[in-house]
Design a protein around this motif. Structure first.
Motif, PDB file in Angstrom:
ATOM      1  N   PHE A  85     -18.263  23.576 -29.219  1.00  0.00           N
ATOM      2  CA  PHE A  85     -17.619  22.551 -30.043  1.00  0.00           C
ATOM      3  C   PHE A  85     -16.122  22.812 -30.170  1.00  0.00           C
ATOM      4  O   PHE A  85     -15.301  21.886 -30.044  1.00  0.00           O
ATOM      5  CB  PHE A  85     -18.267  22.509 -31.430  1.00  0.00           C
ATOM      6  CG  PHE A  85     -19.378  21.512 -31.554  1.00  0.00           C
ATOM      7  CD1 PHE A  85     -19.109  20.150 -31.562  1.00  0.00           C
ATOM      8  CD2 PHE A  85     -20.695  21.920 -31.663  1.00  0.00           C
ATOM      9  CE1 PHE A  85     -20.131  19.223 -31.690  1.00  0.00           C
ATOM     10  CE2 PHE A  85     -21.725  21.011 -31.786  1.00  0.00           C
ATOM     11  CZ  PHE A  85     -21.445  19.658 -31.801  1.00  0.00           C
ATOM     12  N   GLU A  86     -15.751  24.063 -30.470  1.00  0.00           N
ATOM     13  CA  GLU A  86     -14.332  24.375 -30.656  1.00  0.00           C
ATOM     14  C   GLU A  86     -13.526  24.134 -29.382  1.00  0.00           C
ATOM     15  O   GLU A  86     -12.397  23.625 -29.438  1.00  0.00           O
ATOM     16  CB  GLU A  86     -14.189  25.829 -31.116  1.00  0.00           C
ATOM     17  CG  GLU A  86     -14.667  26.054 -32.560  1.00  0.00           C
ATOM     18  CD  GLU A  86     -14.489  27.491 -32.995  1.00  0.00           C
ATOM     19  OE1 GLU A  86     -14.106  28.337 -32.151  1.00  0.00           O
ATOM     20  OE2 GLU A  86     -14.731  27.785 -34.182  1.00  0.00           O
ATOM     21  N   GLU A  87     -14.093  24.492 -28.244  1.00  0.00           N
ATOM     22  CA  GLU A  87     -13.392  24.285 -26.974  1.00  0.00           C
ATOM     23  C   GLU A  87     -13.182  22.800 -26.706  1.00  0.00           C
ATOM     24  O   GLU A  87     -12.085  22.370 -26.324  1.00  0.00           O
ATOM     25  CB  GLU A  87     -14.190  24.922 -25.841  1.00  0.00           C
ATOM     26  CG  GLU A  87     -13.483  24.843 -24.480  1.00  0.00           C
ATOM     27  CD  GLU A  87     -14.306  25.471 -23.372  1.00  0.00           C
ATOM     28  OE1 GLU A  87     -13.728  26.143 -22.512  1.00  0.00           O
ATOM     29  OE2 GLU A  87     -15.541  25.282 -23.380  1.00  0.00           O
ATOM     30  N   LYS A  88     -14.215  22.005 -26.947  1.00  0.00           N
ATOM     31  CA  LYS A  88     -14.105  20.568 -26.691  1.00  0.00           C
ATOM     32  C   LYS A  88     -13.191  19.893 -27.707  1.00  0.00           C
ATOM     33  O   LYS A  88     -12.470  18.941 -27.377  1.00  0.00           O
ATOM     34  CB  LYS A  88     -15.501  19.929 -26.698  1.00  0.00           C
ATOM     35  CG  LYS A  88     -16.362  20.351 -25.506  1.00  0.00           C
ATOM     36  CD  LYS A  88     -17.726  19.683 -25.547  1.00  0.00           C
ATOM     37  CE  LYS A  88     -18.558  20.078 -24.337  1.00  0.00           C
ATOM     38  NZ  LYS A  88     -17.981  19.552 -23.082  1.00  0.00           N
ATOM     39  N   CYS A  89     -13.197  20.364 -28.956  1.00  0.00           N
ATOM     40  CA  CYS A  89     -12.300  19.802 -29.978  1.00  0.00           C
ATOM     41  C   CYS A  89     -10.845  20.084 -29.618  1.00  0.00           C
ATOM     42  O   CYS A  89      -9.967  19.226 -29.805  1.00  0.00           O
ATOM     43  CB  CYS A  89     -12.622  20.401 -31.343  1.00  0.00           C
ATOM     44  SG  CYS A  89     -14.105  19.716 -32.127  1.00  0.00           S
ATOM     45  N   LEU A 144      -9.609  20.449 -26.628  1.00  0.00           N
ATOM     46  CA  LEU A 144      -9.239  19.572 -25.516  1.00  0.00           C
ATOM     47  C   LEU A 144      -8.970  18.149 -25.999  1.00  0.00           C
ATOM     48  O   LEU A 144      -8.115  17.449 -25.456  1.00  0.00           O
ATOM     49  CB  LEU A 144     -10.343  19.567 -24.458  1.00  0.00           C
ATOM     50  CG  LEU A 144     -10.531  20.877 -23.670  1.00  0.00           C
ATOM     51  CD1 LEU A 144     -11.761  20.776 -22.764  1.00  0.00           C
ATOM     52  CD2 LEU A 144      -9.291  21.183 -22.844  1.00  0.00           C
ATOM     53  N   ALA A 145      -9.708  17.727 -27.034  1.00  0.00           N
ATOM     54  CA  ALA A 145      -9.556  16.361 -27.548  1.00  0.00           C
ATOM     55  C   ALA A 145      -8.466  16.263 -28.612  1.00  0.00           C
ATOM     56  O   ALA A 145      -8.197  15.164 -29.124  1.00  0.00           O
ATOM     57  CB  ALA A 145     -10.884  15.873 -28.123  1.00  0.00           C
ATOM     58  N   GLY A 146      -7.871  17.407 -28.973  1.00  0.00           N
ATOM     59  CA  GLY A 146      -6.830  17.380 -29.999  1.00  0.00           C
ATOM     60  C   GLY A 146      -7.383  17.235 -31.399  1.00  0.00           C
ATOM     61  O   GLY A 146      -6.692  16.751 -32.307  1.00  0.00           O
ATOM     62  N   LEU A 147      -8.636  17.669 -31.621  1.00  0.00           N
ATOM     63  CA  LEU A 147      -9.265  17.587 -32.938  1.00  0.00           C
ATOM     64  C   LEU A 147      -9.244  18.955 -33.611  1.00  0.00           C
ATOM     65  O   LEU A 147      -9.116  19.983 -32.951  1.00  0.00           O
ATOM     66  CB  LEU A 147     -10.721  17.110 -32.812  1.00  0.00           C
ATOM     67  CG  LEU A 147     -10.950  15.780 -32.113  1.00  0.00           C
ATOM     68  CD1 LEU A 147     -12.445  15.498 -31.995  1.00  0.00           C
ATOM     69  CD2 LEU A 147     -10.269  14.653 -32.870  1.00  0.00           C
ATOM     70  N   ASP A 148      -9.399  18.950 -34.934  1.00  0.00           N
ATOM     71  CA  ASP A 148      -9.521  20.212 -35.659  1.00  0.00           C
ATOM     72  C   ASP A 148     -10.780  20.941 -35.197  1.00  0.00           C
ATOM     73  O   ASP A 148     -11.844  20.337 -35.065  1.00  0.00           O
ATOM     74  CB  ASP A 148      -9.597  19.935 -37.170  1.00  0.00           C
ATOM     75  CG  ASP A 148      -9.573  21.211 -37.980  1.00  0.00           C
ATOM     76  OD1 ASP A 148     -10.626  21.862 -38.072  1.00  0.00           O
ATOM     77  OD2 ASP A 148      -8.512  21.566 -38.526  1.00  0.00           O
ATOM     78  N   LYS A 149     -10.664  22.249 -34.979  1.00  0.00           N
ATOM     79  CA  LYS A 149     -11.777  23.001 -34.390  1.00  0.00           C
ATOM     80  C   LYS A 149     -13.007  23.060 -35.303  1.00  0.00           C
ATOM     81  O   LYS A 149     -14.131  23.293 -34.831  1.00  0.00           O
ATOM     82  CB  LYS A 149     -11.330  24.421 -34.054  1.00  0.00           C
ATOM     83  CG  LYS A 149     -10.963  25.292 -35.236  1.00  0.00           C
ATOM     84  CD  LYS A 149     -10.486  26.649 -34.779  1.00  0.00           C
ATOM     85  CE  LYS A 149     -10.172  27.582 -35.960  1.00  0.00           C
ATOM     86  NZ  LYS A 149     -11.380  27.931 -36.705  1.00  0.00           N
ATOM     87  N   ASP A 150     -12.819  22.873 -36.608  1.00  0.00           N
ATOM     88  CA  ASP A 150     -13.942  22.930 -37.554  1.00  0.00           C
ATOM     89  C   ASP A 150     -14.507  21.553 -37.890  1.00  0.00           C
ATOM     90  O   ASP A 150     -15.278  21.424 -38.848  1.00  0.00           O
ATOM     91  CB  ASP A 150     -13.498  23.619 -38.852  1.00  0.00           C
ATOM     92  CG  ASP A 150     -13.161  25.082 -38.638  1.00  0.00           C
ATOM     93  OD1 ASP A 150     -13.796  25.702 -37.772  1.00  0.00           O
ATOM     94  OD2 ASP A 150     -12.265  25.596 -39.335  1.00  0.00           O
ATOM     95  N   GLU A 182     -15.505  10.734 -32.492  1.00  0.00           N
ATOM     96  CA  GLU A 182     -14.557  11.194 -33.501  1.00  0.00           C
ATOM     97  C   GLU A 182     -13.120  10.991 -33.040  1.00  0.00           C
ATOM     98  O   GLU A 182     -12.251  10.623 -33.836  1.00  0.00           O
ATOM     99  CB  GLU A 182     -14.816  12.674 -33.807  1.00  0.00           C
ATOM    100  CG  GLU A 182     -13.886  13.280 -34.842  1.00  0.00           C
ATOM    101  CD  GLU A 182     -14.028  12.649 -36.225  1.00  0.00           C
ATOM    102  OE1 GLU A 182     -13.149  12.900 -37.067  1.00  0.00           O
ATOM    103  OE2 GLU A 182     -15.005  11.909 -36.442  1.00  0.00           O
ATOM    104  N   TYR A 183     -12.873  11.219 -31.760  1.00  0.00           N
ATOM    105  CA  TYR A 183     -11.527  11.002 -31.204  1.00  0.00           C
ATOM    106  C   TYR A 183     -11.123   9.533 -31.371  1.00  0.00           C
ATOM    107  O   TYR A 183     -10.022   9.223 -31.816  1.00  0.00           O
ATOM    108  CB  TYR A 183     -11.507  11.400 -29.735  1.00  0.00           C
ATOM    109  CG  TYR A 183     -10.183  11.106 -29.047  1.00  0.00           C
ATOM    110  CD1 TYR A 183      -9.105  11.971 -29.174  1.00  0.00           C
ATOM    111  CD2 TYR A 183     -10.022   9.939 -28.286  1.00  0.00           C
ATOM    112  CE1 TYR A 183      -7.892  11.686 -28.554  1.00  0.00           C
ATOM    113  CE2 TYR A 183      -8.819   9.655 -27.676  1.00  0.00           C
ATOM    114  CZ  TYR A 183      -7.752  10.527 -27.808  1.00  0.00           C
ATOM    115  OH  TYR A 183      -6.556  10.236 -27.203  1.00  0.00           O
ATOM    116  N   ASP A 184     -12.029   8.618 -31.003  1.00  0.00           N
ATOM    117  CA  ASP A 184     -11.737   7.184 -31.134  1.00  0.00           C
ATOM    118  C   ASP A 184     -11.511   6.810 -32.596  1.00  0.00           C
ATOM    119  O   ASP A 184     -10.629   6.001 -32.919  1.00  0.00           O
ATOM    120  CB  ASP A 184     -12.884   6.361 -30.549  1.00  0.00           C
ATOM    121  CG  ASP A 184     -12.980   6.506 -29.037  1.00  0.00           C
ATOM    122  OD1 ASP A 184     -11.966   6.912 -28.413  1.00  0.00           O
ATOM    123  OD2 ASP A 184     -14.060   6.224 -28.472  1.00  0.00           O
TER     124      ASP A 184
END
Length: 320
Positions: free
Chosen positions: A125-129, A131-137, A174-176
């Motif tokens: 999850f943290e790795e993909k977040c 990459l997507a520019g999301l908070d890791k948590d 979540e990105y959208d």
């Protein structure tokens, strides 16, 4: 690890050899029925007291003998069972202890494996977040849902393909959502700048879960209210300016008009009197005159005239 397959502990079991109790219930029941029929109420009425006691002793002896025998047979069957259960209960103690020890070790291993799975899910999850520019948590509450054994390949700390696809779906959604949220924030700021409204209250409404359409509707409503308030304030200011201008014009008109002196008894005009001009003098004697004034402009003109007198330090007295 020691192989205990098909050993003694897996095959041992108690063996019960049933015994046989012989008793002719059919003959016994017939004899009892015959005795009952021979001692009906009418026949009992014909028996003497001693004969009744004799019959009681006879059948009581039969009953006691059968009951005694039953108890003896019961002991023969129950005693081995009681002894067996007592010994088995004693032997169960170490067996239960062994089971508890094994279960604790099993739970310890399962908990360790679960932690490994949770750590792996967190890493994914943290790795993909990132990459997507999301908070890791962002999805920390989802870790346990994706750490179940069914989400992993058999005997491997590796997520199944379908599990990874579900995680990707969550990340993209979540990105959208965040992109739409940022766009809505920008639009709110743009509209509030155009409407001359503060942006912060409407941004807070959006953050608190108010639908974007509702926020826009409220902004437009507040804008219309502000415009109306401004229009009313300007109208009030204009009306006040006009009122002051009118008062000033009337005062000037009243000051420029000739003041006519009238005879109080006849009502005839005596002379035209113009406003006194100031003459440079060191000492001016007070000058008094009795006048009867008529204000064709009504009471309002009178008050304007009084103001003119006051402004020029002219004392006056109203005579009744």
């Amino acid at each position: 690890m020691k192989d205990v397959t098909n050993n003694f502990l897996e095959t041992i079991e108690p063996v019960y050899t049933p015994g046989t109790i012989n008793f002719d219930f059919e003959a016994f029941d017939k004899a009892i029925q015959k005795a009952v029929s021979e001692l009906s109420n009418e026949q009992l009425d014909g028996l003497e007291y001693n004969e009744i006691k004799k019959e009681i002793t006879r059948y009581k002896s039969l009953y006691d003998n059968l009951e005694r025998k039953r108890k003896d047979i019961s002991k023969v069957y129950k005693n081995p069972l009681v002894e067996f259960e007592a010994n088995l209960k004693k032997s169960y103690t170490p067996l239960k202890g062994l089971l508890n020890t094994l279960r604790e070790k099993r739970d310890e291993i399962e908990e360790h494996q679960k932690m490994l799975r949770v750590d792996h899910v967190r890493y994914v999850f943290e790795e993909k977040c990132e990459l997507a520019g999301l908070d890791k948590d962002t999805f920390k509450e989802k870790y346990n849902d994706f750490s179940l054994k069914g989400c992993f390949r058999t005997n491997k700390i590796e997520l199944k393909k379908e599990t990874v696809e579900k995680i990707d779906t969550l990340i993209l959604a979540e990105y959208d959502r965040l992109e739409e949220y940022k766009a809505n924030i920008d639009m709110i700021k743009e509209h509030t700048h155009e409407y001359e409204l503060p942006a912060a209250p409407y941004v807070r409404e959006l953050q608190n879960g108010t639908p974007f359409v509702e926020v826009l509707r409220q902004m437009k409503k507040d804008r219309d209210t502000a415009i109306e308030v401004k229009r009313q304030a300007e109208a009030k200011k204009q009306a006040e300016a006009e009122r002051l201008a009118e008062i000033e014009a009337l005062a000037k008109q009243s000051a420029s008009e000739d003041i006519k002196a009238v005879n109080a008894e006849t009502g005839e005009v005596i002379e035209d009197i113009k406003p006194a001009e100031e003459t440079p003098s060191k000492s001016i004697e007070p000058y008094k005159i009795n006048l009867l004034l008529t204000f064709h402009g009504g009471e309002k003109q009178w008050y304007q005239f009084v103001k003119l007198l006051d402004d020029n330090f002219v004392n006056y007295e109203i005579l009744k």
